[in-house]
Write a protein that holds these residues in place. Structure first.
Motif, PDB file in Angstrom:
ATOM      1  N   PHE A   1       0.765   8.433  -0.648  1.00  0.00           N
ATOM      2  CA  PHE A   1      -0.443   7.463  -0.215  1.00  0.00           C
ATOM      3  C   PHE A   1      -1.447   8.251   0.508  1.00  0.00           C
TER       4      PHE A   1
ATOM      5  N   ARG B   1       6.616   8.310  -0.280  1.00  0.00           N
ATOM      6  CA  ARG B   1       5.801   7.102  -0.306  1.00  0.00           C
ATOM      7  C   ARG B   1       4.500   7.247   0.609  1.00  0.00           C
TER       8      ARG B   1
ATOM      9  N   ALA C   1       2.131   3.134  -6.458  1.00  0.00           N
ATOM     10  CA  ALA C   1       0.992   3.706  -5.703  1.00  0.00           C
ATOM     11  C   ALA C   1      -0.291   3.551  -6.582  1.00  0.00           C
TER      12      ALA C   1
ATOM     13  N   ARG D   1       0.670  -1.194   0.040  1.00  0.00           N
ATOM     14  CA  ARG D   1      -0.033   0.010   0.014  1.00  0.00           C
ATOM     15  C   ARG D   1       1.083   1.169   0.273  1.00  0.00           C
ATOM     16  N   ILE D   2       1.957   1.291   0.768  1.00  0.00           N
ATOM     17  CA  ILE D   2       3.011   2.374   1.006  1.00  0.00           C
ATOM     18  C   ILE D   2       4.217   1.972   0.425  1.00  0.00           C
TER      19      ILE D   2
ATOM     20  N   SER E   1      -5.314   8.902  -0.665  1.00  0.00           N
ATOM     21  CA  SER E   1      -6.491   8.796   0.241  1.00  0.00           C
ATOM     22  C   SER E   1      -7.514   9.901   0.350  1.00  0.00           C
TER      23      SER E   1
END
Length: 274
Positions: A139, A135, A166, A86-87, A143
């Motif tokens: 992220f 990173r 990403a 995710r990151i 979001s």
């Protein structure tokens, strides 16, 4: 049984500038928790030995991770939250007694806190850098659903790889190129930090209601922020993200919520120690 206090720490190279011990120890004293927080210099070559030693220490609760280890530490941790995918960077590692090291990332949440507090609703952002902190920031911006993201980097291929990883649409430009017009400019690099080259781009393309966010906190008044204030732009300094991510990590290490009602006093202490 040991006669020493349980402890957490921050590791990095360099590490002397870190203000994390002041933050965590301030909160520990405020809450009367018998524990401590340290800083430890760890080189890239010494990471494996560091974790081998700490895993054998029953008093060690875990560590925060700063430059340049946020990507490398993923090789030494379990990842139940899917942070790798995710990151792609970790800044907080918790030690489970008799169990694995659990890696996570509190940078993203710490970065977001002041933007959410200010109800930021921008539609475009420029992110400077493509390292571990970048990173987490990318992220976080994803979001928020920011539709227009530009990444300024020395290495165009590295910047593109960051976007691709990403899954975020955007564009990559050189770090010496003109700053695009955007609602938010974020410096996620060490540029501007004590002992590092300055980062003072021409901010004239930014609109008058733009926000400039520099995660560097040593010095707190970077050349970038000074230039932004000179233009009358909204600014967020490195203590915003530092305190925010530290509060999330504090809960992980010490199983207690940081007393954020004391932020004003904490910030005054951090400034006095600068």
């Amino acid at each position: 049984m040991t006669d020493t206090l349980p402890y957490a720490e921050v590791i990095g190279d360099p590490i002397a500038h870190s203000k994390s011990p002041l933050i965590h120890n301030f909160w520990l004293r405020a809450l009367n928790i018998e524990a401590e927080y340290r800083k430890t210099h760890v080189t890239s070559e010494g990471l494996a030995a560091y974790f081998l030693q700490r895993r054998a220490d029953p008093d060690w609760l875990g560590c925060n991770v700063t430059i340049p280890h946020k990507i490398a530490v993923m090789d030494y941790t379990d990842d139940p939250g899917g942070v790798r995918s995710r990151i792609g960077a970790m800044n907080t590692i918790a030690s489970e007694t008799g169990g694995p090291l659990i890696g996570t990332n509190t940078d993203a949440g710490g970065f977001l806190q002041p933007l959410l507090r200010d109800q930021w609703r921008g539609q475009s952002a420029v992110l400077v850098g493509a390292g571990g902190a970048a990173r987490a920031v990318l992220f976080a911006l994803g979001s928020l659903g920011v539709p227009d993201i530009s990444i300024m980097v020395r290495d165009i291929a590295k910047g593109q790889a960051l976007l691709d990883r990403a899954g975020v649409k955007g564009r990559v430009i050189g770090i010496d190129d003109a700053v695009p017009a955007a609602d938010l400019l974020v410096n996620s690099t060490s540029l501007g930090m004590v002992g590092q080259p300055r980062f003072e781009p021409d901010l004239s393309p930014l609109p008058d209601d733009a926000t400039v966010y520099d995660i560097v906190y040593a010095p707190l008044e970077t050349g970038l922020l000074k230039a932004a204030r000179g233009r009358g732009l909204r600014t967020l300094d490195g203590l915003e993200m530092l305190i925010g991510q530290a509060a999330l990590a504090f809960d992980i290490f010490f199983d207690a919520q940081a007393p954020r009602d004391l932020d004003e006093e904490l910030r005054a202490r951090l400034l006095a120690a600068a």
